[in-house]
Design a protein around this motif. Structure first.
Motif, PDB file in Angstrom:
ATOM      1  N   GLN A  64       0.792  -1.223   0.000  1.00 39.93           N
ATOM      2  CA  GLN A  64       0.000   0.000   0.000  1.00 39.93           C
ATOM      3  C   GLN A  64       0.830   1.280   0.000  1.00 39.93           C
ATOM      4  O   GLN A  64       0.349   2.339   0.392  1.00 39.93           O
ATOM      5  N   GLU A  65       2.078   1.193  -0.466  1.00 39.14           N
ATOM      6  CA  GLU A  65       2.911   2.382  -0.641  1.00 39.14           C
ATOM      7  C   GLU A  65       3.369   2.445  -2.085  1.00 39.14           C
ATOM      8  O   GLU A  65       3.829   1.439  -2.642  1.00 39.14           O
ATOM      9  N   LEU A  66       3.251   3.617  -2.706  1.00 40.41           N
ATOM     10  CA  LEU A  66       3.643   3.786  -4.096  1.00 40.41           C
ATOM     11  C   LEU A  66       5.071   3.304  -4.302  1.00 40.41           C
ATOM     12  O   LEU A  66       5.946   3.549  -3.474  1.00 40.41           O
ATOM     13  N   ALA A  67       5.287   2.592  -5.399  1.00 37.13           N
ATOM     14  CA  ALA A  67       6.583   1.964  -5.647  1.00 37.13           C
ATOM     15  C   ALA A  67       7.079   2.294  -7.050  1.00 37.13           C
ATOM     16  O   ALA A  67       6.324   2.773  -7.900  1.00 37.13           O
ATOM     17  N   THR A  68       8.354   2.007  -7.278  1.00 33.64           N
ATOM     18  CA  THR A  68       8.979   2.167  -8.591  1.00 33.64           C
ATOM     19  C   THR A  68       9.588   0.831  -8.992  1.00 33.64           C
ATOM     20  O   THR A  68       9.589  -0.127  -8.206  1.00 33.64           O
ATOM     21  N   GLY A  69      10.159   0.779 -10.163  1.00 32.15           N
ATOM     22  CA  GLY A  69      10.808  -0.443 -10.636  1.00 32.15           C
ATOM     23  C   GLY A  69      11.934  -0.906  -9.744  1.00 32.15           C
ATOM     24  O   GLY A  69      12.249  -2.097  -9.684  1.00 32.15           O
ATOM     25  N   ASP A  70      12.558   0.016  -9.032  1.00 27.21           N
ATOM     26  CA  ASP A  70      13.682  -0.317  -8.146  1.00 27.21           C
ATOM     27  C   ASP A  70      13.253  -0.789  -6.762  1.00 27.21           C
ATOM     28  O   ASP A  70      14.104  -1.179  -5.958  1.00 27.21           O
ATOM     29  N   THR A  71      11.964  -0.742  -6.472  1.00 24.22           N
ATOM     30  CA  THR A  71      11.482  -1.141  -5.147  1.00 24.22           C
ATOM     31  C   THR A  71      11.649  -2.644  -4.961  1.00 24.22           C
ATOM     32  O   THR A  71      11.214  -3.435  -5.803  1.00 24.22           O
ATOM     33  N   ALA A  72      12.281  -3.025  -3.861  1.00 24.79           N
ATOM     34  CA  ALA A  72      12.480  -4.446  -3.545  1.00 24.79           C
ATOM     35  C   ALA A  72      11.173  -5.068  -3.089  1.00 24.79           C
ATOM     36  O   ALA A  72      10.342  -4.411  -2.445  1.00 24.79           O
ATOM     37  N   ILE A  73      10.984  -6.337  -3.429  1.00 22.90           N
ATOM     38  CA  ILE A  73       9.825  -7.087  -2.959  1.00 22.90           C
ATOM     39  C   ILE A  73      10.295  -8.370  -2.303  1.00 22.90           C
ATOM     40  O   ILE A  73      11.341  -8.918  -2.653  1.00 22.90           O
ATOM     41  N   SER A  74       9.493  -8.833  -1.334  1.00 26.82           N
ATOM     42  CA  SER A  74       9.846 -10.007  -0.540  1.00 26.82           C
ATOM     43  C   SER A  74       8.655 -10.940  -0.419  1.00 26.82           C
ATOM     44  O   SER A  74       7.521 -10.574  -0.732  1.00 26.82           O
ATOM     45  N   GLU A  75       8.911 -12.123   0.085  1.00 30.47           N
ATOM     46  CA  GLU A  75       7.875 -13.131   0.334  1.00 30.47           C
ATOM     47  C   GLU A  75       6.695 -12.498   1.060  1.00 30.47           C
ATOM     48  O   GLU A  75       6.857 -11.786   2.049  1.00 30.47           O
ATOM     49  N   GLY A  76       5.493 -12.727   0.526  1.00 33.03           N
ATOM     50  CA  GLY A  76       4.272 -12.284   1.178  1.00 33.03           C
ATOM     51  C   GLY A  76       3.876 -10.842   0.935  1.00 33.03           C
ATOM     52  O   GLY A  76       2.841 -10.405   1.425  1.00 33.03           O
ATOM     53  N   ASP A  77       4.684 -10.082   0.195  1.00 30.08           N
ATOM     54  CA  ASP A  77       4.315  -8.694  -0.088  1.00 30.08           C
ATOM     55  C   ASP A  77       3.043  -8.646  -0.919  1.00 30.08           C
ATOM     56  O   ASP A  77       2.735  -9.571  -1.679  1.00 30.08           O
ATOM     57  N   GLU A  78       2.304  -7.551  -0.774  1.00 37.07           N
ATOM     58  CA  GLU A  78       1.135  -7.286  -1.586  1.00 37.07           C
ATOM     59  C   GLU A  78       1.507  -6.224  -2.613  1.00 37.07           C
ATOM     60  O   GLU A  78       1.895  -5.112  -2.254  1.00 37.07           O
TER      61      GLU A  78
END
Length: 88
Positions: A64-78
């Motif tokens: 629920q926070e605006l992200a960019t292509g560089d934003t890291a993602i992890s297990e269970g993220d929405e």
């Protein structure tokens, strides 16, 4: 080691995808939004079309926070995809 993220689609993106959510498995232990978008575009023709036929690029959020292509993602993220917003 792979991991799974929850994907949500809103507004016209949801309509184009014919669903409002899905789970995507990413093959690497670390990934960024750009990796997810690339994978989704290869795996799903509908997503590729939505991503490439809009007037402006899709917006994306992570937890629920605006992200960019560089934003890291992890297990269970929405991760949510939605069209650019307009005002009037």
């Amino acid at each position: 080691m792979s991991f799974v993220v929850d994907i949500f689609y809103f507004a016209s993106v949801r309509e184009a995808m014919d669903c409002d959510r899905e789970k995507i498995e990413l093959p690497n232990a670390t990934a960024h939004i750009s990796d997810l978008v690339d994978l989704m575009a290869v795996q799903n023709k509908k997503f590729w079309q939505v991503q490439n036929t809009g007037v402006a690029p899709l917006l994306v959020s992570v937890n629920q926070e605006l992200a960019t292509g560089d934003t890291a993602i992890s297990e269970g993220d929405e991760v949510a995809f939605f069209p650019p917003m307009t005002g009037g």
